[in-house]
Design a protein around this motif. Structure first.
Motif, PDB file in Angstrom:
ATOM      1  N   PRO A  14       0.819  -1.222   0.000  1.00  0.00           N
ATOM      2  CA  PRO A  14       0.000   0.000   0.000  1.00  0.00           C
ATOM      3  C   PRO A  14       0.855   1.274   0.000  1.00  0.00           C
ATOM      4  CG  PRO A  14      -0.819  -1.576   1.612  1.00  0.00           C
ATOM      5  CD  PRO A  14       0.475  -2.125   1.093  1.00  0.00           C
ATOM      6  N   HIS A  15       0.464   2.233  -0.841  1.00  0.00           N
ATOM      7  CA  HIS A  15       1.201   3.496  -0.913  1.00  0.00           C
ATOM      8  C   HIS A  15       0.497   4.563  -0.073  1.00  0.00           C
ATOM      9  CE1 HIS A  15      -1.906   4.708  -3.759  1.00  0.00           C
ATOM     10  NE2 HIS A  15      -1.579   3.706  -4.585  1.00  0.00           N
ATOM     11  N   LEU A  16       1.088   5.759  -0.059  1.00  0.00           N
ATOM     12  CA  LEU A  16       0.554   6.829   0.784  1.00  0.00           C
ATOM     13  C   LEU A  16      -0.926   7.125   0.474  1.00  0.00           C
ATOM     14  CD1 LEU A  16       1.269   8.970   2.947  1.00  0.00           C
ATOM     15  CD2 LEU A  16       2.000  10.481   1.103  1.00  0.00           C
ATOM     16  N   GLY A  17      -1.312   7.029  -0.795  1.00  0.00           N
ATOM     17  CA  GLY A  17      -2.717   7.260  -1.171  1.00  0.00           C
ATOM     18  C   GLY A  17      -3.625   6.206  -0.562  1.00  0.00           C
ATOM     19  N   ASN A  18      -3.216   4.933  -0.641  1.00  0.00           N
ATOM     20  CA  ASN A  18      -3.998   3.850  -0.037  1.00  0.00           C
ATOM     21  C   ASN A  18      -4.086   4.044   1.483  1.00  0.00           C
ATOM     22  OD1 ASN A  18      -2.168   1.552  -2.131  1.00  0.00           O
ATOM     23  ND2 ASN A  18      -4.143   2.479  -2.585  1.00  0.00           N
ATOM     24  N   ILE A  19      -2.991   4.503   2.065  1.00  0.00           N
ATOM     25  CA  ILE A  19      -2.951   4.633   3.526  1.00  0.00           C
ATOM     26  C   ILE A  19      -3.901   5.735   3.997  1.00  0.00           C
ATOM     27  CG2 ILE A  19      -1.452   5.357   5.451  1.00  0.00           C
ATOM     28  CD1 ILE A  19       0.781   3.755   3.901  1.00  0.00           C
ATOM     29  N   LEU A  20      -3.772   6.926   3.378  1.00  0.00           N
ATOM     30  CA  LEU A  20      -4.613   8.043   3.835  1.00  0.00           C
ATOM     31  C   LEU A  20      -6.057   7.880   3.360  1.00  0.00           C
ATOM     32  CD1 LEU A  20      -2.218  11.082   3.241  1.00  0.00           C
ATOM     33  CD2 LEU A  20      -2.581   9.801   5.344  1.00  0.00           C
ATOM     34  N   GLY A  21      -6.225   7.268   2.175  1.00  0.00           N
ATOM     35  CA  GLY A  21      -7.569   7.182   1.587  1.00  0.00           C
ATOM     36  C   GLY A  21      -8.333   5.937   1.994  1.00  0.00           C
ATOM     37  N   ALA A  22      -7.632   4.873   2.412  1.00  0.00           N
ATOM     38  CA  ALA A  22      -8.349   3.633   2.716  1.00  0.00           C
ATOM     39  C   ALA A  22      -7.980   3.048   4.078  1.00  0.00           C
ATOM     40  CB  ALA A  22      -8.079   2.601   1.614  1.00  0.00           C
ATOM     41  N   ILE A  23      -6.690   2.863   4.343  1.00  0.00           N
ATOM     42  CA  ILE A  23      -6.317   2.123   5.568  1.00  0.00           C
ATOM     43  C   ILE A  23      -6.669   2.921   6.831  1.00  0.00           C
ATOM     44  CG2 ILE A  23      -4.426   1.051   6.867  1.00  0.00           C
ATOM     45  CD1 ILE A  23      -3.115   0.282   4.276  1.00  0.00           C
ATOM     46  N   VAL A 182     -13.643  11.309   1.469  1.00  0.00           N
ATOM     47  CA  VAL A 182     -12.276  10.756   1.416  1.00  0.00           C
ATOM     48  C   VAL A 182     -11.412  11.578   0.459  1.00  0.00           C
ATOM     49  CG1 VAL A 182     -10.906   8.789   0.620  1.00  0.00           C
ATOM     50  CG2 VAL A 182     -12.815   8.439   2.170  1.00  0.00           C
ATOM     51  N   MET A 183     -10.267  11.935   0.956  1.00  0.00           N
ATOM     52  CA  MET A 183      -9.382  12.799   0.171  1.00  0.00           C
ATOM     53  C   MET A 183      -8.759  12.033  -1.002  1.00  0.00           C
ATOM     54  SD  MET A 183      -6.238  12.571   2.807  1.00  0.00           S
ATOM     55  CE  MET A 183      -7.043  12.342   4.353  1.00  0.00           C
ATOM     56  N   ILE A 184      -8.430  12.762  -2.022  1.00  0.00           N
ATOM     57  CA  ILE A 184      -7.659  12.167  -3.117  1.00  0.00           C
ATOM     58  C   ILE A 184      -6.219  12.614  -2.911  1.00  0.00           C
ATOM     59  CG2 ILE A 184      -7.269  12.159  -5.617  1.00  0.00           C
ATOM     60  CD1 ILE A 184      -9.882  10.978  -5.235  1.00  0.00           C
ATOM     61  N   VAL A 185      -5.356  11.680  -2.697  1.00  0.00           N
ATOM     62  CA  VAL A 185      -3.955  12.016  -2.464  1.00  0.00           C
ATOM     63  C   VAL A 185      -3.255  12.134  -3.814  1.00  0.00           C
ATOM     64  CG1 VAL A 185      -1.828  11.230  -1.352  1.00  0.00           C
ATOM     65  CG2 VAL A 185      -4.044  10.756  -0.283  1.00  0.00           C
ATOM     66  N   PRO A 186      -2.598  13.267  -4.073  1.00  0.00           N
ATOM     67  CA  PRO A 186      -1.911  13.406  -5.357  1.00  0.00           C
ATOM     68  C   PRO A 186      -0.603  12.610  -5.370  1.00  0.00           C
ATOM     69  CG  PRO A 186      -1.597  15.395  -4.048  1.00  0.00           C
ATOM     70  CD  PRO A 186      -2.470  14.471  -3.233  1.00  0.00           C
ATOM     71  N   ARG A 191      -1.000  13.850 -10.636  1.00  0.00           N
ATOM     72  CA  ARG A 191      -2.242  13.105 -10.883  1.00  0.00           C
ATOM     73  C   ARG A 191      -2.567  12.326  -9.617  1.00  0.00           C
ATOM     74  NH1 ARG A 191      -1.300   9.472 -16.096  1.00  0.00           N
ATOM     75  NH2 ARG A 191       0.764   9.250 -15.215  1.00  0.00           N
ATOM     76  N   LYS A 192      -3.759  11.687  -9.567  1.00  0.00           N
ATOM     77  CA  LYS A 192      -4.113  10.868  -8.405  1.00  0.00           C
ATOM     78  C   LYS A 192      -3.015   9.821  -8.172  1.00  0.00           C
ATOM     79  CE  LYS A 192      -7.663   7.563  -7.033  1.00  0.00           C
ATOM     80  NZ  LYS A 192      -7.527   6.168  -7.207  1.00  0.00           N
ATOM     81  N   MET A 193      -2.577   9.693  -6.923  1.00  0.00           N
ATOM     82  CA  MET A 193      -1.537   8.692  -6.665  1.00  0.00           C
ATOM     83  C   MET A 193      -2.098   7.299  -6.935  1.00  0.00           C
ATOM     84  SD  MET A 193       0.752   8.019  -3.198  1.00  0.00           S
ATOM     85  CE  MET A 193       1.524   9.633  -3.174  1.00  0.00           C
ATOM     86  N   SER A 194      -1.376   6.512  -7.733  1.00  0.00           N
ATOM     87  CA  SER A 194      -1.867   5.190  -8.098  1.00  0.00           C
ATOM     88  C   SER A 194      -0.723   4.283  -8.510  1.00  0.00           C
ATOM     89  CB  SER A 194      -2.858   5.312  -9.261  1.00  0.00           C
ATOM     90  OG  SER A 194      -3.199   4.034  -9.740  1.00  0.00           O
ATOM     91  N   LYS A 195      -0.890   2.983  -8.178  1.00  0.00           N
ATOM     92  CA  LYS A 195       0.108   2.019  -8.627  1.00  0.00           C
ATOM     93  C   LYS A 195       0.217   2.052 -10.142  1.00  0.00           C
ATOM     94  CE  LYS A 195      -1.669  -0.410  -5.542  1.00  0.00           C
ATOM     95  NZ  LYS A 195      -2.450  -1.195  -4.683  1.00  0.00           N
ATOM     96  N   SER A 196      -0.961   2.193 -10.791  1.00  0.00           N
ATOM     97  CA  SER A 196      -0.925   2.099 -12.248  1.00  0.00           C
ATOM     98  C   SER A 196      -0.251   3.292 -12.924  1.00  0.00           C
ATOM     99  CB  SER A 196      -2.318   1.840 -12.827  1.00  0.00           C
ATOM    100  OG  SER A 196      -3.293   2.311 -11.972  1.00  0.00           O
TER     101      SER A 196
HETATM  102  P1  ADP Z   1      -4.284   1.987  -6.997  1.00  0.00           P
HETATM  103  O1  ADP Z   1      -4.906   3.111  -7.785  1.00  0.00           O
HETATM  104  O2  ADP Z   1      -2.933   2.346  -6.507  1.00  0.00           O
HETATM  105  O3  ADP Z   1      -4.293   0.661  -7.763  1.00  0.00           O
HETATM  106  P2  ADP Z   1      -6.469   0.840  -5.583  1.00  0.00           P
HETATM  107  O4  ADP Z   1      -7.414   1.124  -6.690  1.00  0.00           O
HETATM  108  O5  ADP Z   1      -6.021  -0.592  -5.361  1.00  0.00           O
HETATM  109  O6  ADP Z   1      -5.180   1.766  -5.723  1.00  0.00           O
HETATM  110  O7  ADP Z   1      -7.128   1.403  -4.256  1.00  0.00           O
HETATM  111  C1  ADP Z   1      -7.167   0.749  -3.010  1.00  0.00           C
HETATM  112  C2  ADP Z   1      -7.833   1.685  -2.013  1.00  0.00           C
HETATM  113  O8  ADP Z   1      -7.046   2.879  -1.822  1.00  0.00           O
HETATM  114  C3  ADP Z   1      -9.207   2.191  -2.460  1.00  0.00           C
HETATM  115  O9  ADP Z   1     -10.029   2.280  -1.310  1.00  0.00           O
HETATM  116  C4  ADP Z   1      -8.944   3.572  -3.015  1.00  0.00           C
HETATM  117  O10 ADP Z   1     -10.063   4.423  -2.890  1.00  0.00           O
HETATM  118  C5  ADP Z   1      -7.790   4.051  -2.136  1.00  0.00           C
HETATM  119  N1  ADP Z   1      -6.907   4.953  -2.898  1.00  0.00           N
HETATM  120  C6  ADP Z   1      -6.117   4.595  -3.950  1.00  0.00           C
HETATM  121  N2  ADP Z   1      -5.430   5.664  -4.425  1.00  0.00           N
HETATM  122  C7  ADP Z   1      -5.801   6.721  -3.674  1.00  0.00           C
HETATM  123  C8  ADP Z   1      -5.445   8.110  -3.668  1.00  0.00           C
HETATM  124  N3  ADP Z   1      -4.565   8.607  -4.526  1.00  0.00           N
HETATM  125  N4  ADP Z   1      -6.021   8.908  -2.762  1.00  0.00           N
HETATM  126  C9  ADP Z   1      -6.913   8.406  -1.862  1.00  0.00           C
HETATM  127  N5  ADP Z   1      -7.289   7.128  -1.810  1.00  0.00           N
HETATM  128  C10 ADP Z   1      -6.743   6.274  -2.688  1.00  0.00           C
END
Ligand code: ADP
Ligand code: TRP
Length: 322
Positions: A14-23, A182-186, A191-196
């Motif tokens: 899990p990255h910072l976005g997953n942590i603040l937005g989900a965990i 729920v915040m969107i972590v950049p 862009r939105k923080m994402s694994k992809s």
């Molecule tokens: P990723 O985009 O990195 O593949 P996931 O789609 O697996 O992440 O998301 C897993 C959880 O983390 C979901 O609940 C999602 O809403 C949350 N999440 C993912 N990226 C972010 C972000 N940038 N900001 C806030 N929450 C996020």
């Protein structure tokens, strides 16, 4: 007591976005005494995308260690690996047989994946049926999901409804819960923080690598001595999500005052991450160095989960006259 259930894909640590937005929000919810949570690592779903078994295994441990590091209470809640509950695939079969083919063929996520991926396997197609089995097996009442998973929840309710109309009332109908706040972590590129997008910050990395990720946050080229706009800056946006009000006010002043470079701001952000997540970084490392302990916790969780799962399957088999 409300039963909340959610699955976490084993696609990476899990990255910072997953942590603040989900965990962190999920862990706060589990602390409410009127809630009982089932949380599991969807390692079987991950097989639709990842074919390296060592990688799925390592991701599974990484996800488990991250949730535990953030304080998930495994006594109060049920925390397990999807693959430790064979009942889920049995239920999936029964649901497959009441699921209309066009419902799966029209799913947004399947259409999107089948157009963009080279490996379009049947697992991608029946992904929502396994997800429905994950939910219905445990009589879940509430399923917190992101927007992208809403349709899967509707499909779950449809599958349960189809089973009820063909056989008899058997399942609890789950409700999706979606938190607009729920915040969107950049990410490092804004862009939105994402694994992809590969723009994430992994707070569990060793200091040197973590620093490199933080230093890679994209900024404009305003010279060091000039004042800077905090409200258009990715470094400031991340800082603001993590710091207390006094620190944010001070940082804003630094930006507006000039003679404060982006390098300074990034170093401050890096130090803030180390400070804010000091405990979790240590906990994560110690769990990752003790796979036996992780296995023990997950297998205990599976034992609890299987009790509920087998009671549900008994009802399902009775409805089927098996
Ligand atoms: P990723 O985009 O990195 O593949 P996931 O789609 O697996 O992440 O998301 C897993 C959880 O983390 C979901 O609940 C999602 O809403 C949350 N999440 C993912 N990226 C972010 C972000 N940038 N900001 C806030 N929450 C996020
Ligand atoms: N499909 C979910 C995702 O990609 C993960 C998941 C699997 C899930 N089974 C679930 C989520 C059951 C909630 C409930 O994020």
């Amino acid at each position: 007591m409300s039963r909340i259930l959610t699955g976490i894909q084993a696609t990476g640590v899990p990255h910072l976005g997953n942590i603040l937005g989900a965990i962190e929000p999920a862990i706060r919810t589990t602390k409410d005494p009127s809630n009982e949570a089932f949380l599991f690592i969807a390692n079987m779903h991950s097989l639709t995308a990842i074919k390296d078994p060592i990688l799925v295994r390592e991701n599974t441990y990484g996800v488990a260690a991250a949730w535990l590091a953030f304080g998930l209470d495994t006594d109060k809640n049920t925390f397990y690996r999807q693959s430790d509950i064979p009942e889920v695939t049995e239920l999936m079969w029964y649901l497959n047989c009441v699921t209309p083919f066009p419902m799966l063929a029209n799913a947004h996520s399947f259409k999107d994946k089948s157009e963009n991926l080279s490996d379009v396997n049947a697992g991608l197609f029946t992904y929502p049926v396994l997800m429905a089995a994950d939910i219905l097996l445990y009589d879940a009442e509430f399923v917190p999901v992101g927007k992208d998973q809403m349709q899967h929840l509707e499909m779950t309710r449809d599958m349960a409804g189809a089973f009820h109309s063909k056989y008899q009332e058997t399942f609890v109908l789950p409700e999706a819960t979606f938190d607009e706040r729920v915040m969107i972590v950049p990410g490092t590129d804004g862009r939105k923080m994402s694994k992809s997008y590969n723009n994430y910050i992994d707070i569990f990395l060793p200091e040197k690598q973590l620093k490199k990720q933080v230093m890679s946050v994209v900024t404009d080229s305003t010279p060091m001595e000039k004042p800077k706009n905090p409200d258009t800056c990715n470094v400031f946006a991340l800082y603001q999500l993590l710091a207390d009000d006094a620190k944010v006010a001070k940082m804003r002043k630094n930006y507006l005052g000039g003679n404060y470079g982006y390098g300074h701001a990034k170093t401050a952000l890096f130090e803030l991450i180390l400070d804010r997540f000091d405990v979790q970084r240590n906990e994560y490392a110690s769990f990752m160095n003790d796979r036996e302990e992780l296995d023990k916790l997950l297998l205990n969780g599976a034992e609890k989960a299987r009790k509920v799962a087998s009671a549900t399957l008994t009802r399902v088999r009775a409805a089927l006259e098996f």
